[in-house]
Design an enzyme around this catalytic site. Structure first.
Site, PDB file in Angstrom:
ATOM      1  N   HIS A  77       0.834  -1.202   0.000  1.00  0.00           N
ATOM      2  CA  HIS A  77       0.000   0.000   0.000  1.00  0.00           C
ATOM      3  C   HIS A  77       0.872   1.256   0.000  1.00  0.00           C
ATOM      4  O   HIS A  77       0.607   2.210  -0.729  1.00  0.00           O
ATOM      5  CB  HIS A  77      -0.920  -0.028   1.229  1.00  0.00           C
ATOM      6  N   ASP A  80       2.267   1.769  -3.382  1.00  0.00           N
ATOM      7  CA  ASP A  80       1.236   2.342  -4.258  1.00  0.00           C
ATOM      8  C   ASP A  80       1.146   3.852  -4.073  1.00  0.00           C
ATOM      9  O   ASP A  80       1.038   4.598  -5.047  1.00  0.00           O
ATOM     10  CB  ASP A  80      -0.132   1.717  -3.983  1.00  0.00           C
TER      11      ASP A  80
END
Length: 112
Positions: A77, A80
């Protein structure tokens, strides 16, 4: 996930978010013709991303040295966030250039 990696992940997310926010602030400023302020925001965005890239490089070097990190959803995450902030910076730099060209054309047309 150990505490150190958790701190690293949240630091990546924080700096990437700061960078992305500065980019969009720069875009809004450029839309209004405030290019000096927009450039300052983009400088801030680049500095934030530089901090994140240094952290990421450290993680890569650690892994290359044989100290592998546990692959976690939270780390993915964070990556990202880094990639979207980096992409936002690149695209918004181009959009700001387009706004500058548009404003220059408008100035030339007004001065004719």
């Amino acid at each position: 996930m150990n505490m150190e990696l958790e701190e690293i992940v949240f630091t990546i997310i924080s700096h990437a978010g700061n960078s992305r926010s500065a980019c969009f602030e720069a875009l809004n400023l450029a839309r209004n013709g405030e290019f000096d302020k927009a450039n300052l925001c983009m400088k801030q965005a680049k500095e934030e991303l530089s901090l994140v890239h240094n952290i990421q490089t450290g993680l890569i070097q650690e892994e290359a040295a044989g100290n592998k990190q546990e692959l976690s959803l939270l780390l993915m995450h964070a990556e990202d966030h880094l990639m979207t902030a980096s992409l936002a910076k690149d695209l918004i730099c181009e959009l700001i250039k387009m706004y500058e060209e548009k404003f220059k054309e408008k100035e030339i047309a007004c001065n004719v």
